[in-house]
Design a protein around this motif. Sequence first.
Motif, short mmCIF file in Angstrom:
data_model
loop_
_atom_site.label_atom_id
_atom_site.label_comp_id
_atom_site.label_asym_id
_atom_site.label_seq_id
_atom_site.Cartn_x
_atom_site.Cartn_y
_atom_site.Cartn_z
N UNK A 264 3.60 5.65 -5.75
CA UNK A 264 3.47 5.56 -7.20
C UNK A 264 2.38 6.50 -7.72
N UNK A 265 1.25 6.56 -7.02
CA UNK A 265 0.17 7.44 -7.48
C UNK A 265 0.56 8.91 -7.36
N UNK A 266 1.32 9.25 -6.32
CA UNK A 266 1.80 10.62 -6.19
C UNK A 266 2.72 10.96 -7.35
N UNK B 90 2.81 9.58 -10.35
CA UNK B 90 2.04 9.66 -11.60
C UNK B 90 1.31 11.00 -11.70
N UNK B 91 0.75 11.46 -10.61
CA UNK B 91 -0.03 12.70 -10.63
C UNK B 91 0.84 13.94 -10.76
N UNK B 92 2.14 13.82 -10.50
CA UNK B 92 3.03 14.97 -10.63
C UNK B 92 3.51 15.19 -12.06
N UNK B 93 3.22 14.29 -12.93
CA UNK B 93 3.66 14.44 -14.34
C UNK B 93 2.97 15.56 -15.02
N UNK C 183 0.82 -1.22 0.00
CA UNK C 183 0.00 0.00 0.00
C UNK C 183 0.85 1.27 0.00
N UNK C 184 1.97 1.26 0.72
CA UNK C 184 2.83 2.44 0.76
C UNK C 184 3.48 2.71 -0.59
N UNK C 185 3.96 1.64 -1.23
CA UNK C 185 4.57 1.79 -2.56
C UNK C 185 3.54 2.29 -3.57
N UNK C 186 2.32 1.78 -3.46
CA UNK C 186 1.25 2.21 -4.36
C UNK C 186 0.92 3.69 -4.16
#
Length: 120
Positions: free
Chosen positions: A113-115, A117-120, A107-110
């Motif tokens: 990862x979502x943070x 992805x959203x910074x792109x 869950x922490x890695x996910x």
Amino acid sequence: MLHTVFNIFLFLFVIILLILGITELIKQIVQKAYKGQNSNPIIIIFPINEATENIEYTLRSIAAKIRWTGNFTPQKVICLDCGLSESQRKTCEIICKEYGFIELMNKDEFYDYTIKINQR
């Protein structure tokens, strides 16, 4: 008589191959047309825990479907570890090594990862 029957079967075989070829051509054209300009990644998230049954079968099914869908494929499949047993974890790790687009995350890695992805 035998020669005529053979010609009919050969003709039908060629027609079937022609139909398959035209179908594949149309599929390729449609995929290219709908690919679009959007570069956002397509991700499938598969949450799994100890109660999840047939993990190997499910992951291999997802991988097979992705391989057959052509350009509409997701760029990543994330197996989200929501409490796996050690044997289930090993199974997931083996499948992740076989298929480069499948990744096992906790869950922490996910969340990280979502943070990202959203910074792109």
